[in-house]
Design a protein around this motif. Structure first.
Motif, PDB file in Angstrom:
ATOM      1  N   ARG A   1       3.975  -0.249  -3.262  1.00 33.99           N
ATOM      2  CA  ARG A   1       3.247  -0.466  -4.733  1.00 33.99           C
ATOM      3  C   ARG A   1       1.852   0.066  -4.760  1.00 33.99           C
ATOM      4  O   ARG A   1       1.463   0.339  -5.880  1.00 33.99           O
ATOM      5  N   GLN A   2       1.264   0.080  -3.754  1.00 34.67           N
ATOM      6  CA  GLN A   2      -0.059   0.720  -3.676  1.00 34.67           C
ATOM      7  C   GLN A   2       0.014   2.218  -4.170  1.00 34.67           C
ATOM      8  O   GLN A   2      -0.788   2.399  -4.929  1.00 34.67           O
TER       9      GLN A   2
ATOM     10  N   ALA B   1       0.895   2.094  -7.849  1.00 37.74           N
ATOM     11  CA  ALA B   1      -0.233   1.561  -8.764  1.00 37.74           C
ATOM     12  C   ALA B   1      -1.153   2.714  -9.215  1.00 37.74           C
ATOM     13  O   ALA B   1      -2.025   2.718 -10.048  1.00 37.74           O
ATOM     14  N   GLN B   2      -1.042   3.730  -8.336  1.00 39.30           N
ATOM     15  CA  GLN B   2      -1.988   5.142  -8.501  1.00 39.30           C
ATOM     16  C   GLN B   2      -1.280   5.951  -9.516  1.00 39.30           C
ATOM     17  O   GLN B   2      -1.965   7.191  -9.740  1.00 39.30           O
TER      18      GLN B   2
ATOM     19  N   GLU C   1       4.355  -3.544  -0.033  1.00 41.04           N
ATOM     20  CA  GLU C   1       2.858  -3.389  -0.355  1.00 41.04           C
ATOM     21  C   GLU C   1       2.494  -1.818  -0.461  1.00 41.04           C
ATOM     22  O   GLU C   1       1.777  -1.476  -1.218  1.00 41.04           O
TER      23      GLU C   1
END
Length: 289
Positions: A249-250, A253-254, A246
């Motif tokens: 992926r955070q 995603a940015q 997680e």
């Protein structure tokens, strides 16, 4: 040729802080644009200055700016002064200065007293980097904007400088303490005046003090920025709730490149980069990426 706009700083309390240059410029200018002509008349009388004055304040700053620009383009020199301190700092002077640049009119600062700088250098707080917020929006006028700015200040790592009036001081200290936590603060009162005081404490300490002692005079709050330790503790708490996947992926995603994301995750979780690489490789193999 056009005239010149002089930004003339005046005393914030002690008249001895008026500079020789400021007196000369105010005496030689064709016109003085003052925030409050009644208040400024006392200053000019004290220094035997007889230059004509005109009002330039928050409620006429746009229309009057055009009038003053016209005078400057005719070759007249104008000295801009505020009620106290340096014009252009948290006052309508910034509008006139901007218009001068658009019209190609020279702008010349005549330095002197400034409450924000004086408070900062005498506060005992870090001075290398600071953020000036002036007056916070009043809750009755713009509650959402006040909340937004307070939340921004909570993330601020630089020393913060805020102006406040006595009748709003306790409420502002309450909001700051609730949002920023119990940060170090220096409460500066009545700078350069007879009752000048500096109280270096914490936001909770200041709040306790002014709940017992009625605030009087004008205040400048100089507040410590968020420390590296606070930032690290908050980051650790934030990332501890995420799995390594997680966390990765955070960042992805940015739009962060994969290698940079791995490096950031490793640093924040305090683990070797190869451990992040191996774990992320397994995730990709699992998902067929």
């Amino acid at each position: 040729m056009s005239g010149i706009l002089y930004l003339v700083a005046t005393p914030i309390g002690n008249l001895e802080d008026m500079t020789y240059r400021a007196v000369r410029i105010l005496s030689e200018a064709d016109e003085i644009a003052a925030e409050d002509t009644r208040n400024s008349r006392k200053l000019l009388t004290h220094f035997d200055i007889h230059t004509p004055m005109t009002s330039y304040h928050e409620f006429n700053k746009y229309e009057k700016a055009e009038v003053l620009i016209g005078h400057l383009l005719e070759g007249r020199s104008i000295a801009l002064i505020t009620d106290a301190g340096t014009p252009g700092i948290s006052d309508p002077g910034e509008v006139l200065v901007s218009r001068c640049y658009e019209a190609g009119i020279p702008v010349v600062p005549v330095p002197g007293a400034c409450a924000a700088v004086n408070a900062l250098i005498a506060s005992g707080q870090p001075t290398r980097r600071f953020a000036f917020e002036a007056f916070l929006p009043q809750e009755k006028q713009d509650k959402k904007e006040r909340r937004r700015i307070l939340e921004e200040l909570d993330r601020e790592t630089r020393t913060i400088v805020i102006y406040e009036a006595p009748h709003h001081l306790v409420r502002t200290l309450e909001d700051l303490a609730a949002t920023l936590g119990d940060r170090s603060v220096t409460v500066c009162k009545e700078l350069t005046k007879k009752h000048e005081t500096f109280l270096k404490t914490t936001l909770e300490g200041a709040l306790s003090h002014f709940r017992e002692e009625e605030p009087r005079g004008e205040y400048v709050l100089v507040i410590a920025g968020k420390s590296e330790e606070e930032q690290r503790t908050e980051a650790e708490a934030r990332w501890s709730e995420l799995s390594l996947e997680e966390h990765m992926r955070q960042y992805l995603a940015q739009g962060m490149p994969e290698k940079d994301a791995m490096k950031a995750v490793a640093a924040e979780r305090g683990i070797p980069k190869r451990e992040v690489y191996q774990a992320w490789l397994e995730v990709k193999e699992r998902d067929g990426e």
